[in-house]
Structures are given as structure tokens and as C-alpha cells.
Design a protein around this motif. Sequence first.
Motif, PDB file in Angstrom:
ATOM      1  N   ALA A  32       0.849  -1.191   0.000  1.00 60.27           N
ATOM      2  CA  ALA A  32       0.000   0.000   0.000  1.00 60.27           C
ATOM      3  C   ALA A  32       0.885   1.242   0.000  1.00 60.27           C
ATOM      4  CB  ALA A  32      -0.902  -0.001   1.232  1.00 60.27           C
ATOM      5  N   GLU A  33       0.388   2.309  -0.616  1.00 60.58           N
ATOM      6  CA  GLU A  33       1.131   3.571  -0.615  1.00 60.58           C
ATOM      7  C   GLU A  33       1.362   4.091   0.796  1.00 60.58           C
ATOM      8  OE1 GLU A  33      -0.510   6.556  -3.175  1.00 60.58           O
ATOM      9  OE2 GLU A  33      -0.500   5.219  -4.913  1.00 60.58           O
ATOM     10  N   THR A  34       0.508   3.684   1.722  1.00 62.81           N
ATOM     11  CA  THR A  34       0.660   4.128   3.112  1.00 62.81           C
ATOM     12  C   THR A  34       1.922   3.549   3.757  1.00 62.81           C
ATOM     13  OG1 THR A  34      -0.776   2.321   3.829  1.00 62.81           O
ATOM     14  CG2 THR A  34      -1.808   4.484   3.467  1.00 62.81           C
ATOM     15  N   ALA A  35       2.566   2.596   3.085  1.00 66.82           N
ATOM     16  CA  ALA A  35       3.816   2.026   3.602  1.00 66.82           C
ATOM     17  C   ALA A  35       4.979   3.003   3.449  1.00 66.82           C
ATOM     18  CB  ALA A  35       4.141   0.719   2.873  1.00 66.82           C
ATOM     19  N   ILE A  36       4.824   4.019   2.619  1.00 70.23           N
ATOM     20  CA  ILE A  36       5.924   4.947   2.335  1.00 70.23           C
ATOM     21  C   ILE A  36       6.120   5.913   3.496  1.00 70.23           C
ATOM     22  CG2 ILE A  36       6.799   6.735   0.776  1.00 70.23           C
ATOM     23  CD1 ILE A  36       4.904   5.503  -1.375  1.00 70.23           C
ATOM     24  N   GLU A  37       7.350   5.964   3.978  1.00 73.02           N
ATOM     25  CA  GLU A  37       7.741   6.949   4.985  1.00 73.02           C
ATOM     26  C   GLU A  37       8.481   8.068   4.262  1.00 73.02           C
ATOM     27  OE1 GLU A  37      10.063   5.118   8.142  1.00 73.02           O
ATOM     28  OE2 GLU A  37       9.064   3.198   7.719  1.00 73.02           O
ATOM     29  N   SER A  38       8.182   9.293   4.602  1.00 70.71           N
ATOM     30  CA  SER A  38       8.844  10.455   4.008  1.00 70.71           C
ATOM     31  C   SER A  38       9.979  10.905   4.923  1.00 70.71           C
ATOM     32  CB  SER A  38       7.819  11.575   3.835  1.00 70.71           C
ATOM     33  OG  SER A  38       8.427  12.748   3.387  1.00 70.71           O
ATOM     34  N   ASP A  39      11.121  11.252   4.324  1.00 71.57           N
ATOM     35  CA  ASP A  39      12.265  11.701   5.125  1.00 71.57           C
ATOM     36  C   ASP A  39      12.967  12.852   4.412  1.00 71.57           C
ATOM     37  OD1 ASP A  39      14.818  11.933   6.475  1.00 71.57           O
ATOM     38  OD2 ASP A  39      14.454   9.923   7.283  1.00 71.57           O
ATOM     39  N   ASP A  40      12.955  14.023   5.027  1.00 73.22           N
ATOM     40  CA  ASP A  40      13.568  15.221   4.440  1.00 73.22           C
ATOM     41  C   ASP A  40      15.055  15.054   4.175  1.00 73.22           C
ATOM     42  OD1 ASP A  40      11.243  16.695   4.307  1.00 73.22           O
ATOM     43  OD2 ASP A  40      11.596  17.792   6.165  1.00 73.22           O
ATOM     44  N   ARG A  41      15.712  14.164   4.910  1.00 75.00           N
ATOM     45  CA  ARG A  41      17.152  13.981   4.726  1.00 75.00           C
ATOM     46  C   ARG A  41      17.481  13.373   3.361  1.00 75.00           C
ATOM     47  NH1 ARG A  41      18.166  10.773  10.207  1.00 75.00           N
ATOM     48  NH2 ARG A  41      16.292   9.798   9.359  1.00 75.00           N
ATOM     49  N   LEU A  42      16.485  12.857   2.666  1.00 73.09           N
ATOM     50  CA  LEU A  42      16.692  12.258   1.350  1.00 73.09           C
ATOM     51  C   LEU A  42      16.438  13.228   0.203  1.00 73.09           C
ATOM     52  CD1 LEU A  42      15.071   8.767   2.026  1.00 73.09           C
ATOM     53  CD2 LEU A  42      17.513   9.375   2.041  1.00 73.09           C
ATOM     54  N   LYS A  43      16.135  14.489   0.521  1.00 69.26           N
ATOM     55  CA  LYS A  43      15.927  15.490  -0.531  1.00 69.26           C
ATOM     56  C   LYS A  43      17.203  15.676  -1.339  1.00 69.26           C
ATOM     57  CE  LYS A  43      12.420  18.429   1.612  1.00 69.26           C
ATOM     58  NZ  LYS A  43      12.181  19.791   2.169  1.00 69.26           N
ATOM     59  N   GLU A  44      17.034  16.175  -2.560  1.00 64.77           N
ATOM     60  CA  GLU A  44      18.172  16.456  -3.423  1.00 64.77           C
ATOM     61  C   GLU A  44      18.937  17.671  -2.906  1.00 64.77           C
ATOM     62  OE1 GLU A  44      20.522  15.471  -5.089  1.00 64.77           O
ATOM     63  OE2 GLU A  44      19.774  15.154  -7.117  1.00 64.77           O
ATOM     64  N   LEU A  45      20.197  17.769  -3.311  1.00 62.29           N
ATOM     65  CA  LEU A  45      21.024  18.930  -3.006  1.00 62.29           C
ATOM     66  C   LEU A  45      20.282  20.193  -3.421  1.00 62.29           C
ATOM     67  CD1 LEU A  45      23.993  19.964  -2.284  1.00 62.29           C
ATOM     68  CD2 LEU A  45      24.349  19.951  -4.745  1.00 62.29           C
ATOM     69  N   SER A  46      20.246  21.184  -2.531  1.00 61.48           N
ATOM     70  CA  SER A  46      19.593  22.443  -2.850  1.00 61.48           C
ATOM     71  C   SER A  46      20.572  23.382  -3.538  1.00 61.48           C
ATOM     72  CB  SER A  46      19.059  23.112  -1.586  1.00 61.48           C
ATOM     73  OG  SER A  46      18.603  24.418  -1.893  1.00 61.48           O
TER      74      SER A  46
END
Length: 155
Positions: A32-46
Motif C-alpha cells: 500500500a502507498e501508506t507504507a511509504i515513509e517520508s524523510d527530508d534527509r533524502l531530498k536532493e542537493l539544494s
Amino acid sequence: LIAAPEAWRVVASPLGRAMATARLACAELGLAETAIESDDRLKELSYGDWEGLTYDEAQARDPEGWAVRQHEPWDFVVPGGESYARLAARARSFLDEARGDTIVVSHGGTGRVLRGLYARLAPPEIKALEQPQDAIHRLTQGTIARIGHAEDHSG
């Protein structure tokens, strides 16, 4: 490819294209899509003020900053953005906390930094790694393998 996918964590950058890829991975694995955890540390280089510019445009807009970046590519902080060193700090934090079987969906630059840190590479070696937009890498027991290709770094 993945036995018992329900036992795996799925962690993704919150940016749109990474979340879309994570949703595709979950669908393929029957999760399920609800399995996805979001983590800001994985964002691309700004890239801050240089975001959306070509290299030529960034150089024209900020010739002094561009010149410094050419000599200090790891530590240079793009105005309003971040350096590779800062990206590496957040990537290191993520890796230090990672436990168990995990599917990570990030971005090209972030992916190469994660792989480089995992392999214990020096900053110039990390910067030299490829940053494909269409690859899966397996990091396990100190090795890195690009699925379908022979890219290995022992760590």
C-alpha cells in the motif's frame, strides 16, 4: 527480486518525483502507498539561487561563486542553498539510523552521496560517482551493486 516485501521499509524523499517513484515501487511489490515513509534527509542537493539554471547561466549570474565552487566543490555553499558537505551530513544521519531491509527512493546527487558514504569513499571519489536517474543500487554487507550492471565499491 525482493522476498517478503511486506517486511521491508520504504523511505522516500518528500519531493514529488521521488514520492511518485516510491508509489510505483510499492505498486510493483504489492504494498500500500501508506507504507511509504517520508524523510527530508533524502531530498536532493539544494542549489538555492542557482536552482533551475544551467551551468552557463549559474556562472553568468554568479561568476565569483562559480569560481569558488570549481575549486571547492564539496564545501561551497550555493547562495540560498547548501554544499555537498551539508548534504553528506544529512545523508550520514539517515544512514546511521537505517535499520533492517529498507528501500530508499531519493535523487541522483543524494543517491551518489549515500552510496559514497556507505562505501567510505572520500569526497572527491563521491563526487566522481555516477548519478543516474533510472538505477537501482543494492547496498549490503559493505558492497554496492547497481542492479543489472557491475558497479561495486567495497567499504
